[in-house]
Scaffold this active site. Sequence first.
Site, PDB file in Angstrom:
ATOM      1  N   ARG A 234       0.854  -1.181   0.000  1.00 31.41           N
ATOM      2  CA  ARG A 234       0.000   0.000   0.000  1.00 31.41           C
ATOM      3  C   ARG A 234       0.890   1.231   0.000  1.00 31.41           C
ATOM      4  O   ARG A 234       1.936   1.271   0.662  1.00 31.41           O
ATOM      5  CB  ARG A 234      -0.920   0.030   1.232  1.00 31.41           C
ATOM      6  CG  ARG A 234      -2.104  -0.919   1.138  1.00 31.41           C
ATOM      7  CD  ARG A 234      -3.170  -0.405   0.166  1.00 31.41           C
ATOM      8  NE  ARG A 234      -4.417  -1.140   0.251  1.00 31.41           N
ATOM      9  CZ  ARG A 234      -4.781  -2.133  -0.543  1.00 31.41           C
ATOM     10  NH1 ARG A 234      -3.959  -2.530  -1.503  1.00 31.41           N
ATOM     11  NH2 ARG A 234      -5.954  -2.723  -0.407  1.00 31.41           N
ATOM     12  N   GLU A 263      -3.732   7.419  -5.036  1.00 29.37           N
ATOM     13  CA  GLU A 263      -3.945   6.821  -6.352  1.00 29.37           C
ATOM     14  C   GLU A 263      -5.225   7.377  -6.975  1.00 29.37           C
ATOM     15  O   GLU A 263      -6.208   7.616  -6.260  1.00 29.37           O
ATOM     16  CB  GLU A 263      -4.036   5.295  -6.217  1.00 29.37           C
ATOM     17  CG  GLU A 263      -2.734   4.684  -5.699  1.00 29.37           C
ATOM     18  CD  GLU A 263      -2.786   3.169  -5.572  1.00 29.37           C
ATOM     19  OE1 GLU A 263      -3.849   2.583  -5.857  1.00 29.37           O
ATOM     20  OE2 GLU A 263      -1.778   2.570  -5.185  1.00 29.37           O
ATOM     21  N   HIS A 281      -0.744  -0.039  -9.981  1.00 31.83           N
ATOM     22  CA  HIS A 281      -1.408  -0.937  -9.040  1.00 31.83           C
ATOM     23  C   HIS A 281      -1.960  -2.178  -9.763  1.00 31.83           C
ATOM     24  O   HIS A 281      -3.156  -2.488  -9.678  1.00 31.83           O
ATOM     25  CB  HIS A 281      -2.533  -0.215  -8.297  1.00 31.83           C
ATOM     26  CG  HIS A 281      -2.863  -0.848  -6.971  1.00 31.83           C
ATOM     27  ND1 HIS A 281      -3.285  -0.128  -5.886  1.00 31.83           N
ATOM     28  CD2 HIS A 281      -2.827  -2.150  -6.557  1.00 31.83           C
ATOM     29  CE1 HIS A 281      -3.512  -0.940  -4.859  1.00 31.83           C
ATOM     30  NE2 HIS A 281      -3.235  -2.178  -5.251  1.00 31.83           N
TER      31      HIS A 281
END
Length: 315
Positions: A234, A263, A281
């Site tokens: 993360r 993000e 991601h």
Amino acid sequence: MPEKVLIYSKFPKALMVRIGQRFELLDAAGKPPTEVFFAGELSGIRAVITAGGTALPGSVMDTLPSLRAIVCYGTGYDGVDLAAAGERGIAVGHSPGANAASVADLAVTLMLATTRRILPADEFVRDGSWAASKPSPLLRPLPGNPGRRVGVYGMGEIGRKIAGRMAAFETEVGYFSRSRQELPYRYFESLEALSEWGDVLMIAVRASTDTHHAVNADILQKLGPDGYVVNIARGSVIDEAALVTALTNNTIAGAGLDVFEKEPHPQGALTGLLNVVLTPHIGGHTADSHAAMQDCVIANLEAFFGGKPLVYPVR
């Protein structure tokens, strides 16, 4: 009639096809459910599908008075207010280990791409510099994998798979985790000690208040000018501003990042650095991983609607 399930986070529609064959899905498309559906439509919703990183606070749970199950698509659940869910008698489930192999593969890919300078090498060929015999300081010989010290921060399912893959590259593997495990790798008592020892820091720890900005300027300093950091966990685990400074000042040699603090908007400075490899991601974004995550979601929902405990509860 199929049971109704609210899709709380924004997902590509293709990922919900299999789930939609078993349940009637109400898709909020990432918007607050009360902005998309009438209160009457939401009053009977008993289960929600969400992405683990999407914030799902108690205030949202209160707009769904019949809610009794939150099912995370993926292994993460850091966005769900677990305390609020517990207070309201809402079970929370996830997809543990379903994407571990693909995430571990990407971690190794990012490490190799960064330490071997794959992006500058690719550009060197494409722009004609190789054919023109132009020198490139970015392509000077760098240390290889045999004997490289790889530190894994977090030794869950993903961390163990990363460690196994890195051992196959003839590296020395060490780790720091909440607890010591029966593993053939060196255990360190702290992240500081692991970082001081290692050449590469692989971040595979869950997001929590304890891990927020755990990788800060001090940790990066301990990695040193020949050190690298790879994050597939993360974005919140790294102090991104400190990372930009460390990369710019050559405090560390490079970084491979699949996740970011905000993000889909990583700090702009990151995109201009040649010693960084960035991916959007996509750690768990393989067909087999999605199939496995969907299996977990379906199993959790079928158990819940069948009056049974979730098959994959968050513990």
